[in-house]
Design an enzyme around this catalytic site. Sequence first.
Site, PDB file in Angstrom:
ATOM      1  N   VAL A   1       0.839  -1.197   0.000  1.00 11.16           N
ATOM      2  CA  VAL A   1       0.000   0.000   0.000  1.00 11.16           C
ATOM      3  C   VAL A   1       0.874   1.247   0.000  1.00 11.16           C
ATOM      4  O   VAL A   1       1.855   1.329   0.733  1.00 11.16           O
ATOM      5  CB  VAL A   1      -0.901   0.019   1.251  1.00 11.16           C
ATOM      6  N   CYS A   2       0.523   2.198  -0.841  1.00  9.41           N
ATOM      7  CA  CYS A   2       1.293   3.430  -0.924  1.00  9.41           C
ATOM      8  C   CYS A   2       0.396   4.597  -0.555  1.00  9.41           C
ATOM      9  O   CYS A   2      -0.296   5.140  -1.407  1.00  9.41           O
ATOM     10  CB  CYS A   2       1.822   3.584  -2.348  1.00  9.41           C
ATOM     11  N   ILE A   3       0.354   4.933   0.745  1.00 13.49           N
ATOM     12  CA  ILE A   3      -0.383   6.133   1.137  1.00 13.49           C
ATOM     13  C   ILE A   3       0.472   6.936   2.098  1.00 13.49           C
ATOM     14  O   ILE A   3       1.391   6.419   2.716  1.00 13.49           O
ATOM     15  CB  ILE A   3      -1.763   5.820   1.783  1.00 13.49           C
TER      16      ILE A   3
END
Lengths: 168, 209
Positions: free
Chosen positions: A90-92
């Site tokens: 996940v890329c947040i």
Amino acid sequence: MTSSTVASRRLLHEYRALSLSPPDGITAGPSSEDDLFTWECLIAGPSGTPFEGGVFPAELKFPHDYPLSPPTMKFTCEMFHPNIYKDGTVCISILHAPGDDPNMYESASERWSPVQSVEKILLSVMSVLAEPNDESGANIDASKVWRENRKQYEAEVRRCVRKALGLE
Amino acid sequence: MSHQDETPTIGLPQLAACLFIGFLVYRYFSSSPSPNTSTRPAGATAPATPSPAQLRRLQEQASLVQGMFPQISTNAAIWELQKNGGSVQGVVDKFLSAGRLPEPPVPIVPNPTAPRRTPSTGATASGSSAKAAGYTDLITRYNLKDRLTESGEAKEEDSSDKKGKQPAWSQNKAERAALLQKRRDEMILQARRKLEEQERKGKGKEVEA
């Protein structure tokens, strides 16, 4: 006291809080209490989105200097989403430490700091499922489809939903 | 003049003796924590087996290294840390200059994280379906197939159960794990039943139409 006992204590505390009052659509805890640094989470797809009705498993891995450094989060099911890499990572912004800003757009307040928590991460991920962030594309294919062909995007997402629940 | 007569008493032989003794003392202290290093040939790079405490510290340092470079395996990081005396900076420098780190001939720690870490380097590889084929669905993963066919009664029981007692916390490790597993299973089963029902309804409508 070493940093990893601080981390264990904090993780146990968060585990307790998440068990006593779990937020809607979230189940999270260590895979095994022998290793508090690896968690398994389930996130329900937010309603009103193509993810609705789905349950998505993810793995959280905490560094030994948690909560100074953020954990990493990786879905362990197929996901089709602009901000989730094809391998599930996940890329947040909340998962990025204030020091590193690979995308040069995140304000420091959105990023990781020790006052954040597992609960906040999971809620952020839930809201990013509902509203992808177009500025930080992690899955280029998904970004493109999401932008250009919403119908196909929804169909791909529905397929992931069914697949995770063993219907495909 | 008399002063100059006294100084020659520290001559070259004495100085050499002092240096020699100093060297022996230094050797004694530097090799005493792990006596087996002194038995090795001078050029060997293989460090002694670390004690559990040392190993834990090395693992912590290795995880720091891996935070920066997930492609480095725990074993390679620990091996390098042992060789350079525990300098994370040194490991990073070596990795950056050499491009890779050698694996130790004998694994220092079992490396369960390695296979899971490798996919992150393959994130750019194309073809999501090929990789996704490796995932097992939730029903299979948590072995819930049998419970899927449980009657509607069980469903109601589940929901009343939920209202009756809130998911709690136990002081007992095993009980906690069981509670977590129960919540997880219920969440998956509920979602699956709901989705199946929806699809049945959807199909019914199609037939009517």
